[in-house]
Design a protein around this motif. Sequence first.
Motif, PDB file in Angstrom:
ATOM      1  N   ASP A  62       0.623  -1.366  -0.058  1.00 25.68           N
ATOM      2  CA  ASP A  62       0.018  -0.011   0.023  1.00 25.68           C
ATOM      3  C   ASP A  62       1.063   1.200   0.085  1.00 25.68           C
ATOM      4  O   ASP A  62       0.289   2.187  -0.356  1.00 25.68           O
ATOM      5  CB  ASP A  62      -0.908  -0.004   1.157  1.00 25.68           C
ATOM      6  N   TRP A  63       2.151   1.198   0.456  1.00 28.92           N
ATOM      7  CA  TRP A  63       3.048   2.453   0.535  1.00 28.92           C
ATOM      8  C   TRP A  63       3.618   2.599  -0.788  1.00 28.92           C
ATOM      9  O   TRP A  63       4.340   3.889  -0.773  1.00 28.92           O
ATOM     10  CB  TRP A  63       3.969   2.165   1.671  1.00 28.92           C
ATOM     11  N   THR A  64       3.311   1.875  -1.894  1.00 26.78           N
ATOM     12  CA  THR A  64       3.935   2.428  -3.119  1.00 26.78           C
ATOM     13  C   THR A  64       2.940   3.130  -3.832  1.00 26.78           C
ATOM     14  O   THR A  64       3.224   3.622  -5.035  1.00 26.78           O
ATOM     15  CB  THR A  64       4.477   1.035  -3.953  1.00 26.78           C
ATOM     16  N   GLY A  65       1.662   3.108  -3.431  1.00 30.45           N
ATOM     17  CA  GLY A  65       0.812   3.997  -3.834  1.00 30.45           C
ATOM     18  C   GLY A  65       0.136   3.215  -5.356  1.00 30.45           C
ATOM     19  O   GLY A  65      -0.150   1.983  -5.476  1.00 30.45           O
ATOM     20  N   THR A  66       0.241   4.047  -6.488  1.00 27.99           N
ATOM     21  CA  THR A  66      -0.197   3.556  -7.805  1.00 27.99           C
ATOM     22  C   THR A  66       0.846   2.958  -8.458  1.00 27.99           C
ATOM     23  O   THR A  66       0.673   2.468  -9.702  1.00 27.99           O
ATOM     24  CB  THR A  66      -1.127   4.478  -8.406  1.00 27.99           C
ATOM     25  N   SER A  67       2.156   3.035  -7.906  1.00 27.54           N
ATOM     26  CA  SER A  67       3.074   2.498  -8.559  1.00 27.54           C
ATOM     27  C   SER A  67       3.561   1.278  -8.157  1.00 27.54           C
ATOM     28  O   SER A  67       3.023   0.630  -7.211  1.00 27.54           O
ATOM     29  CB  SER A  67       4.415   3.622  -8.454  1.00 27.54           C
ATOM     30  N   THR A  68       4.692   0.710  -8.553  1.00 21.55           N
ATOM     31  CA  THR A  68       5.358  -0.393  -7.996  1.00 21.55           C
ATOM     32  C   THR A  68       6.718  -0.157  -7.279  1.00 21.55           C
ATOM     33  O   THR A  68       7.302   0.941  -7.870  1.00 21.55           O
ATOM     34  CB  THR A  68       5.694  -1.512  -9.268  1.00 21.55           C
ATOM     35  N   LEU A  69       7.016  -1.157  -6.661  1.00 18.53           N
ATOM     36  CA  LEU A  69       8.283  -0.879  -5.804  1.00 18.53           C
ATOM     37  C   LEU A  69       9.443  -0.841  -6.701  1.00 18.53           C
ATOM     38  O   LEU A  69      10.399   0.020  -6.643  1.00 18.53           O
ATOM     39  CB  LEU A  69       8.603  -1.763  -4.595  1.00 18.53           C
ATOM     40  N   GLY A  70       9.250  -1.738  -7.872  1.00 20.75           N
ATOM     41  CA  GLY A  70      10.308  -1.772  -8.869  1.00 20.75           C
ATOM     42  C   GLY A  70      10.429  -0.491  -9.764  1.00 20.75           C
ATOM     43  O   GLY A  70      11.379  -0.007 -10.335  1.00 20.75           O
ATOM     44  N   SER A  71       9.447   0.142  -9.899  1.00 19.33           N
ATOM     45  CA  SER A  71       9.398   1.312 -10.592  1.00 19.33           C
ATOM     46  C   SER A  71      10.403   2.486  -9.871  1.00 19.33           C
ATOM     47  O   SER A  71      10.833   3.339 -10.586  1.00 19.33           O
ATOM     48  CB  SER A  71       7.923   2.016 -10.965  1.00 19.33           C
ATOM     49  N   TYR A  72      10.000   2.657  -8.622  1.00 20.04           N
ATOM     50  CA  TYR A  72      10.755   3.648  -7.685  1.00 20.04           C
ATOM     51  C   TYR A  72      12.176   3.143  -7.738  1.00 20.04           C
ATOM     52  O   TYR A  72      13.168   4.121  -7.947  1.00 20.04           O
ATOM     53  CB  TYR A  72      10.397   3.485  -6.250  1.00 20.04           C
ATOM     54  N   ALA A  73      12.661   1.864  -7.850  1.00 16.17           N
ATOM     55  CA  ALA A  73      13.683   1.434  -7.738  1.00 16.17           C
ATOM     56  C   ALA A  73      14.653   1.804  -9.138  1.00 16.17           C
ATOM     57  O   ALA A  73      15.692   2.295  -9.197  1.00 16.17           O
ATOM     58  CB  ALA A  73      13.962  -0.041  -7.715  1.00 16.17           C
ATOM     59  N   VAL A  74      13.814   1.376 -10.187  1.00 20.47           N
ATOM     60  CA  VAL A  74      14.355   1.903 -11.619  1.00 20.47           C
ATOM     61  C   VAL A  74      14.766   3.081 -11.826  1.00 20.47           C
ATOM     62  O   VAL A  74      15.717   3.650 -12.196  1.00 20.47           O
ATOM     63  CB  VAL A  74      13.474   1.367 -12.542  1.00 20.47           C
ATOM     64  N   SER A  75      13.759   4.226 -11.394  1.00 21.51           N
ATOM     65  CA  SER A  75      13.980   5.694 -11.203  1.00 21.51           C
ATOM     66  C   SER A  75      15.136   6.147 -10.273  1.00 21.51           C
ATOM     67  O   SER A  75      15.973   6.908 -10.631  1.00 21.51           O
ATOM     68  CB  SER A  75      12.792   6.547 -10.616  1.00 21.51           C
ATOM     69  N   ALA A  76      15.480   5.363  -9.323  1.00 21.24           N
ATOM     70  CA  ALA A  76      16.374   5.763  -8.461  1.00 21.24           C
ATOM     71  C   ALA A  76      18.131   5.177  -8.836  1.00 21.24           C
ATOM     72  O   ALA A  76      19.098   5.435  -8.175  1.00 21.24           O
ATOM     73  CB  ALA A  76      16.296   5.384  -7.030  1.00 21.24           C
TER      74      ALA A  76
END
Length: 179
Positions: free
Chosen positions: A144-158
Amino acid sequence: MPRATTKTGLLASADGQFDRLWLLIDGMEEEIQRAPFAEEMATMGKEAHWARDKNLRDVLVHLYEWHQLLLHWIQANQAGERKPFLPEPYNWKTYPSMNVELWKKHQTTPLDKAKSMLKESHQAVMTLLVTFSDEELFTKGLFDWTGTSTLGSYAVSATASHYDWAMKKIKAHIKTSSK
């Protein structure tokens, strides 16, 4: 390079882009690594980072700080502490101001320290990411803490996407330095 949508792809692209980033940096003469960015770089694009970053160190500490955001966000939420990715009072509309604060924080960080910090933080991110499954990284709504995105999407961005950004900036520095 297409954006990763699997754990294998994420880990490969993050490490691959990180390796390319260091090949680029290691291929630079020491004086170019330490040289301030040319004034013309400040107006190369409309994004705030063109005017913000003044040298290679600034780019490297920016990557480091975004690794820290990712690491602390994941670790806090895994421990049950509900925490947004961006720290208060920032949001996705105001994060350029946060980036300026991060920039200010590191104005006395030496280049060599910035290099070692980034290498260590990349390894910490990779060590954490490997603990997640494909499903955990790329299924929307799983956390639930990744909202409408995925954890992987945040990781790719960072990681991989941010490394691409850094390499473009560094290549512009190399090009303007050789004029």
